[in-house]
Write a protein that holds these residues in place. Structure first.
Motif, short mmCIF file in Angstrom:
data_model
loop_
_atom_site.label_atom_id
_atom_site.label_comp_id
_atom_site.label_asym_id
_atom_site.label_seq_id
_atom_site.Cartn_x
_atom_site.Cartn_y
_atom_site.Cartn_z
N SER A 18 27.79 -1.07 33.18
CA SER A 18 27.19 0.07 32.46
C SER A 18 27.25 1.35 33.30
O SER A 18 27.26 1.32 34.53
CB SER A 18 25.73 -0.24 32.11
OG SER A 18 24.92 -0.21 33.27
N GLU A 19 27.30 2.47 32.60
CA GLU A 19 27.29 3.78 33.27
C GLU A 19 26.01 3.98 34.07
O GLU A 19 26.03 4.57 35.15
CB GLU A 19 27.48 4.91 32.26
CG GLU A 19 28.88 4.97 31.69
CD GLU A 19 29.96 5.11 32.77
OE1 GLU A 19 29.82 5.96 33.68
OE2 GLU A 19 30.96 4.37 32.69
N GLU A 20 24.90 3.47 33.54
CA GLU A 20 23.61 3.62 34.24
C GLU A 20 23.65 2.93 35.60
O GLU A 20 23.21 3.49 36.60
CB GLU A 20 22.47 3.06 33.40
CG GLU A 20 22.18 3.84 32.13
CD GLU A 20 23.03 3.44 30.93
OE1 GLU A 20 22.75 3.95 29.84
OE2 GLU A 20 23.98 2.65 31.08
N LYS A 22 26.42 1.97 37.34
CA LYS A 22 27.43 2.61 38.19
C LYS A 22 26.90 3.91 38.79
O LYS A 22 27.07 4.19 39.98
CB LYS A 22 28.70 2.88 37.40
CG LYS A 22 29.48 1.64 37.05
CD LYS A 22 30.68 2.02 36.19
CE LYS A 22 31.42 0.82 35.68
NZ LYS A 22 32.54 1.19 34.79
N ASN A 23 26.26 4.73 37.94
CA ASN A 23 25.72 6.00 38.42
C ASN A 23 24.62 5.77 39.46
O ASN A 23 24.54 6.50 40.46
CB ASN A 23 25.19 6.83 37.25
CG ASN A 23 24.89 8.25 37.66
OD1 ASN A 23 25.62 8.86 38.42
ND2 ASN A 23 23.80 8.79 37.13
#
Length: 131
Positions: A18-20, A22-23
Motif C-alpha cells: 500500500s501507498e500508506e 510505503k510512504n
C-alpha cells in the motif's frame, strides 16, 4: 496452508504494497537519516531511560523526576518542530487510519456489527455516512 492463512498472507502483502505503508517507510528512513533527528531521538531515549531508572528507586526524588519530565517535553517539542519528524508523524497517522479501516472491516465481517467510532476521521472512504 489453510485458506485463512493464505488470505492473511495476501492481506499482509497488500498492506506492505500500500501507498500508506510505503510512504511511512520512506518518511521514517528519511527522518532517521537526518543527523539532527537522530541526535534528538537518541537524547530523548537517553533521558527517558534515566527517568525510568529514577522512578524505580524507592526514594525517588520528585524534583528530579519533574526535571527529567520537563527535559523530555522540551526534546519532544524540538522533534515535533522538525519537518522530517512532522512528515513521519503524518505518514504514520495515514497508515494507522488505513489499518483501523482494515480492522473495522474484519470486525464487521466476523461480528456483523459496525465497530464503535470515536467520531469522524475526515476520511470518508471507510465510512458508511454521517447520518
Amino acid at each position: 496452508m489453510s485458506k485463512v492463512t493464505d488470505c492473511a498472507r495476501a492481506l499482509g502483502e497488500a498492506i506492505v504494497a500500500s501507498e500508506e505503508y510505503k510512504n511511512m517507510q520512506i518518511t521514517e528512513s528519511a527522518a532517521m537519516s537526518d543527523p539532527a533527528v537522530a541526535d534528538a531521538m537518541a537524547r530523548y531515549m537517553e533521558v527517558k531511560n534515566t527517568l525510568g531508572e529514577v522512578m524505580c528507586q524507592p526514594d525517588a526524588d520528585a524534583e528530579l523526576i519533574a526535571q527529567y519530565g520537563r527535559e523530555l517535553d522540551e526534546i519532544q517539542q524540538t522533534l515535533n518542530a522538525m519537518p522530517a519528524v512532522d512528515a513521519m508523524t503524518t505518514a504514520r497517522q495515514h497508515f494507522s487510519e488505513m489499518m483501523n479501516q482494515v480492522n473495522s472491516v474484519l470486525e464487521f465481517i466476523i461480528t456483523g456489527e459496525l465497530p464503535q467510532q470515536g467520531g469522524c476521521s475526515g476520511n470518508c472512504s471507510g465510512c458508511s455516512g454521517c447520518h
